[in-house]
Design an enzyme around this catalytic site. Structure first.
Site, PDB file in Angstrom:
ATOM      1  CB  SER A   9      -0.703   2.175   0.725  1.00 43.27           C
ATOM      2  OG  SER A   9       0.614   2.470   0.296  1.00 43.27           O
TER       3      SER A   9
ATOM      4  CE1 TYR B 242      -2.516   6.658  -1.755  1.00 45.37           C
ATOM      5  CE2 TYR B 242      -0.430   5.793  -0.935  1.00 45.37           C
ATOM      6  CZ  TYR B 242      -1.640   5.598  -1.571  1.00 45.37           C
ATOM      7  OH  TYR B 242      -1.983   4.347  -2.035  1.00 45.37           O
TER       8      TYR B 242
END
Length: 265
Positions: A135, A148
């Site tokens: 990501s 995350y």
């Protein structure tokens, strides 16, 4: 990597990005081992894919039994492993539960590490490739996404270290970093936050196209979005600049994160 006629293991196949990747890989002639927890989603996906003979594995890859099920479906060999499965819990860190933190790290970091380790002998036999789907938050820590971001930073570090460890082998290790993606994994508050902050959002199909481009290039990594690539580099060199830039966005992030947590109960 030319994947026509090759066998690819794809985790997280039941999600939006995973489904798009499955179509792209199957359309390029790969045979697939599709891995997800939801068997109904896997059956529905497989019925619509081009090609025949795709294997379906309904399993939780955070468990030893789940990973064993994946290995059992790969006895014919593996050429490509795409570690795509992931979870995210949007919210302020102080209100995140231990279960949410553990699940994020288990699914996003430990499971792909253990599955990769288990499949390395097969990948070595085929001069195969591992792609870890990270990501943009794996390069820039973002408020409301502490766990995350931590998990994707860890996955990026694992990818880099493993690539260097296997530099004298026949196995390639690559990293794909999407930015915001329009999928069902995002709660409405994340969608609202991205819109309010002006964050660009890609489709799952665009991410799948980037995966295919990464495989074709043979390069170590591919990061989606020119602004995101620039800010990632700037964050590495001058993190205080990014600190200041993101501080102005904090009220919006906190408001949406608190709304998401209130709704979750």
């Amino acid at each position: 990597m030319n994947i026509s006629g090759k066998t690819a293991v794809l985790t997280g196949a039941g999600g939006g990005i995973g489904s798009a990747m499955a179509f792209a890989l199957a359309g390029a002639g790969a045979g697939l081992v599709l891995v997800a927890r939801d068997r109904v989603k896997l059956d529905s996906l497989c019925e619509s894919l081009p090609g025949e003979g795709h294997a379906l594995v309904s399993a939780d890859i955070t468990s030893e039994a789940g990973r064993a099920a994946v290995l059992g479906a790969c006895q014919g060999g593996v050429d490509l492993l795409v570690n795509n499965a992931g979870v995210s819990h949007f919210g302020m860190f102080e209100q995140q539960s231990e279960q949410q933190l553990r699940q994020t790290l288990d699914v996003n970091v430990l499971a792909p590490m253990l599955l990769t380790q288990a499949l390395l002998p097969m990948l070595a036999q085929s001069s195969g490739t591992v792609v870890n789907v990270g990501s943009g938050y794996g390069s820039i820590g973002f408020a409301g996404n502490c766990a995350y971001s931590a998990s994707k930073f860890a996955l990026r570090g694992f990818t880099e270290a493993l690539r260097r460890e296997l530099a004298d082998s026949s196995i390639s290790v690559q990293y794909l970093a999407p930015r915001a993606v329009a999928t069902d994994m995002n709660p409405p508050e994340v969608v609202a936050m991205n819109k309010e902050l002006g964050n660009a959002t890609d489709t799952a199909a665009q991410v799948a196209n980037e995966l295919m481009a990464l495989l074709a290039s043979g390069k170590p990594a591919r990061h989606m979005g020119a602004p995101e690539r620039f800010f990632a580099k700037l964050n590495g060199l001058f993190p205080s600049i990014i600190d200041s830039a993101l501080a102005s966005k904090l009220p919006v992030i906190r408001r949406q994160a608190m709304a998401a947590q209130a709704k979750a109960g």
